[in-house]
Design a protein around this motif. Sequence first.
Motif, PDB file in Angstrom:
ATOM      1  N   TYR A 164     -18.834 -15.797  29.351  1.00 28.45           N
ATOM      2  CA  TYR A 164     -19.658 -16.318  28.254  1.00 28.45           C
ATOM      3  C   TYR A 164     -20.775 -17.248  28.709  1.00 28.45           C
ATOM      4  CZ  TYR A 164     -16.769 -14.282  24.618  1.00 28.45           C
ATOM      5  OH  TYR A 164     -16.132 -13.399  23.791  1.00 28.45           O
ATOM      6  N   LEU A 165     -20.497 -18.109  29.660  1.00 33.72           N
ATOM      7  CA  LEU A 165     -21.518 -19.071  30.075  1.00 33.72           C
ATOM      8  C   LEU A 165     -22.453 -18.513  31.141  1.00 33.72           C
ATOM      9  CD1 LEU A 165     -19.359 -22.335  30.170  1.00 33.72           C
ATOM     10  CD2 LEU A 165     -20.812 -21.504  28.330  1.00 33.72           C
ATOM     11  N   ASP A 166     -21.875 -17.794  32.107  1.00 33.67           N
ATOM     12  CA  ASP A 166     -22.696 -17.249  33.185  1.00 33.67           C
ATOM     13  C   ASP A 166     -23.166 -15.823  32.899  1.00 33.67           C
ATOM     14  OD1 ASP A 166     -22.283 -19.637  34.454  1.00 33.67           O
ATOM     15  OD2 ASP A 166     -20.716 -18.888  35.789  1.00 33.67           O
ATOM     16  N   ASP A 167     -22.685 -15.247  31.802  1.00 35.73           N
ATOM     17  CA  ASP A 167     -23.106 -13.921  31.333  1.00 35.73           C
ATOM     18  C   ASP A 167     -22.840 -12.796  32.352  1.00 35.73           C
ATOM     19  OD1 ASP A 167     -24.069 -12.364  29.244  1.00 35.73           O
ATOM     20  OD2 ASP A 167     -26.108 -12.370  30.032  1.00 35.73           O
ATOM     21  N   LEU A 168     -21.707 -12.899  33.055  1.00 36.31           N
ATOM     22  CA  LEU A 168     -21.316 -11.818  33.959  1.00 36.31           C
ATOM     23  C   LEU A 168     -20.543 -10.761  33.178  1.00 36.31           C
ATOM     24  CD1 LEU A 168     -20.102 -13.741  37.153  1.00 36.31           C
ATOM     25  CD2 LEU A 168     -22.338 -12.727  36.718  1.00 36.31           C
ATOM     26  N   SER A 169     -20.588  -9.544  33.626  1.00 35.19           N
ATOM     27  CA  SER A 169     -19.843  -8.462  32.975  1.00 35.19           C
ATOM     28  C   SER A 169     -18.380  -8.499  33.423  1.00 35.19           C
ATOM     29  CB  SER A 169     -20.452  -7.114  33.332  1.00 35.19           C
ATOM     30  OG  SER A 169     -20.195  -6.818  34.693  1.00 35.19           O
ATOM     31  N   LEU A 170     -17.552  -7.792  32.681  1.00 35.37           N
ATOM     32  CA  LEU A 170     -16.142  -7.693  33.060  1.00 35.37           C
ATOM     33  C   LEU A 170     -16.004  -7.101  34.458  1.00 35.37           C
ATOM     34  CD1 LEU A 170     -14.609  -6.359  29.709  1.00 35.37           C
ATOM     35  CD2 LEU A 170     -14.557  -8.700  30.579  1.00 35.37           C
ATOM     36  N   SER A 171     -16.807  -6.104  34.745  1.00 36.73           N
ATOM     37  CA  SER A 171     -16.770  -5.443  36.056  1.00 36.73           C
ATOM     38  C   SER A 171     -17.155  -6.402  37.176  1.00 36.73           C
ATOM     39  CB  SER A 171     -17.693  -4.235  36.074  1.00 36.73           C
ATOM     40  OG  SER A 171     -17.282  -3.293  35.114  1.00 36.73           O
ATOM     41  N   GLU A 172     -18.179  -7.209  36.936  1.00 41.03           N
ATOM     42  CA  GLU A 172     -18.610  -8.161  37.966  1.00 41.03           C
ATOM     43  C   GLU A 172     -17.521  -9.191  38.252  1.00 41.03           C
ATOM     44  OE1 GLU A 172     -23.437  -8.386  37.351  1.00 41.03           O
ATOM     45  OE2 GLU A 172     -22.142  -9.300  35.816  1.00 41.03           O
ATOM     46  N   ILE A 173     -16.889  -9.671  37.208  1.00 42.70           N
ATOM     47  CA  ILE A 173     -15.813 -10.655  37.374  1.00 42.70           C
ATOM     48  C   ILE A 173     -14.627 -10.013  38.083  1.00 42.70           C
ATOM     49  CG2 ILE A 173     -14.202 -12.192  36.182  1.00 42.70           C
ATOM     50  CD1 ILE A 173     -16.342 -12.301  33.892  1.00 42.70           C
ATOM     51  N   SER A 176      -8.390  -5.751  38.250  1.00 43.76           N
ATOM     52  CA  SER A 176      -8.936  -4.699  37.389  1.00 43.76           C
ATOM     53  C   SER A 176      -9.780  -5.305  36.271  1.00 43.76           C
ATOM     54  CB  SER A 176      -7.800  -3.878  36.779  1.00 43.76           C
ATOM     55  OG  SER A 176      -7.096  -4.642  35.824  1.00 43.76           O
ATOM     56  N   ARG A 177     -10.654  -4.479  35.759  1.00 46.77           N
ATOM     57  CA  ARG A 177     -11.487  -4.876  34.624  1.00 46.77           C
ATOM     58  C   ARG A 177     -10.594  -5.214  33.427  1.00 46.77           C
ATOM     59  NH1 ARG A 177     -13.647  -2.534  30.333  1.00 46.77           N
ATOM     60  NH2 ARG A 177     -15.796  -2.943  29.728  1.00 46.77           N
ATOM     61  N   GLN A 178      -9.527  -4.454  33.272  1.00 48.69           N
ATOM     62  CA  GLN A 178      -8.580  -4.674  32.178  1.00 48.69           C
ATOM     63  C   GLN A 178      -7.904  -6.042  32.294  1.00 48.69           C
ATOM     64  OE1 GLN A 178      -8.109  -2.577  29.496  1.00 48.69           O
ATOM     65  NE2 GLN A 178      -6.921  -4.272  28.652  1.00 48.69           N
ATOM     66  N   ALA A 179      -7.592  -6.458  33.501  1.00 49.13           N
ATOM     67  CA  ALA A 179      -6.965  -7.767  33.710  1.00 49.13           C
ATOM     68  C   ALA A 179      -7.912  -8.884  33.270  1.00 49.13           C
ATOM     69  CB  ALA A 179      -6.570  -7.951  35.169  1.00 49.13           C
ATOM     70  N   VAL A 180      -9.175  -8.743  33.614  1.00 49.56           N
ATOM     71  CA  VAL A 180     -10.180  -9.735  33.208  1.00 49.56           C
ATOM     72  C   VAL A 180     -10.278  -9.760  31.684  1.00 49.56           C
ATOM     73  CG1 VAL A 180     -12.624 -10.360  33.293  1.00 49.56           C
ATOM     74  CG2 VAL A 180     -11.480  -9.526  35.363  1.00 49.56           C
ATOM     75  N   TYR A 181     -10.370  -8.582  31.087  1.00 49.52           N
ATOM     76  CA  TYR A 181     -10.472  -8.471  29.630  1.00 49.52           C
ATOM     77  C   TYR A 181      -9.270  -9.146  28.954  1.00 49.52           C
ATOM     78  CZ  TYR A 181     -10.580  -6.329  24.993  1.00 49.52           C
ATOM     79  OH  TYR A 181     -10.583  -6.127  23.641  1.00 49.52           O
ATOM     80  N   ASP A 182      -8.075  -8.880  29.459  1.00 56.01           N
ATOM     81  CA  ASP A 182      -6.859  -9.461  28.878  1.00 56.01           C
ATOM     82  C   ASP A 182      -6.871 -10.987  28.967  1.00 56.01           C
ATOM     83  OD1 ASP A 182      -5.927  -6.933  28.255  1.00 56.01           O
ATOM     84  OD2 ASP A 182      -4.579  -6.812  29.989  1.00 56.01           O
ATOM     85  N   HIS A 183      -7.272 -11.527  30.104  1.00 51.77           N
ATOM     86  CA  HIS A 183      -7.347 -12.980  30.267  1.00 51.77           C
ATOM     87  C   HIS A 183      -8.356 -13.585  29.290  1.00 51.77           C
ATOM     88  CE1 HIS A 183      -4.784 -14.126  33.637  1.00 51.77           C
ATOM     89  NE2 HIS A 183      -5.142 -13.003  34.253  1.00 51.77           N
ATOM     90  N   ILE A 184      -9.498 -12.938  29.138  1.00 56.91           N
ATOM     91  CA  ILE A 184     -10.537 -13.451  28.233  1.00 56.91           C
ATOM     92  C   ILE A 184     -10.048 -13.414  26.789  1.00 56.91           C
ATOM     93  CG2 ILE A 184     -12.825 -12.951  27.269  1.00 56.91           C
ATOM     94  CD1 ILE A 184     -13.680 -12.181  30.143  1.00 56.91           C
ATOM     95  N   LYS A 185      -9.427 -12.326  26.391  1.00 60.38           N
ATOM     96  CA  LYS A 185      -8.923 -12.220  25.010  1.00 60.38           C
ATOM     97  C   LYS A 185      -7.852 -13.269  24.731  1.00 60.38           C
ATOM     98  CE  LYS A 185     -11.728  -9.478  23.546  1.00 60.38           C
ATOM     99  NZ  LYS A 185     -12.729 -10.045  22.658  1.00 60.38           N
TER     100      LYS A 185
END
Length: 112
Positions: free
Chosen positions: A31-40, A47-56
Amino acid sequence: MLEKTNQVNLLFDFYAPLLKGKQCEYLELYYLDDLSLSEIAEMYEVSRQAVYDHIKRAEKQLNEYDGKLRLTRKHEQRQELVRKITDLVEATDESNMKEEMLTLLHQLSEMD
């Protein structure tokens, strides 16, 4: 989407210290640095899914904190009162008093 981003950023400002490590890091990057899920995901080698789950989960946690503590609502109420008082002060004719009151109002609004 912009409204949601602004809301999450406001919640993050108030409650970030209460989040767990990765939740806080991922949320900040997204949200602050505006990176994509893939970049993170690439940065942390997950995995992208792991990042998504943590953010949610972090978003949910922020909303739960705010539901109980209501700091953002109190902040908005204070800001509205400061705006109203500022308008009244600016309408006054007492110039020496006006400057002092505006300075104090500015200090008050900066306390958040």
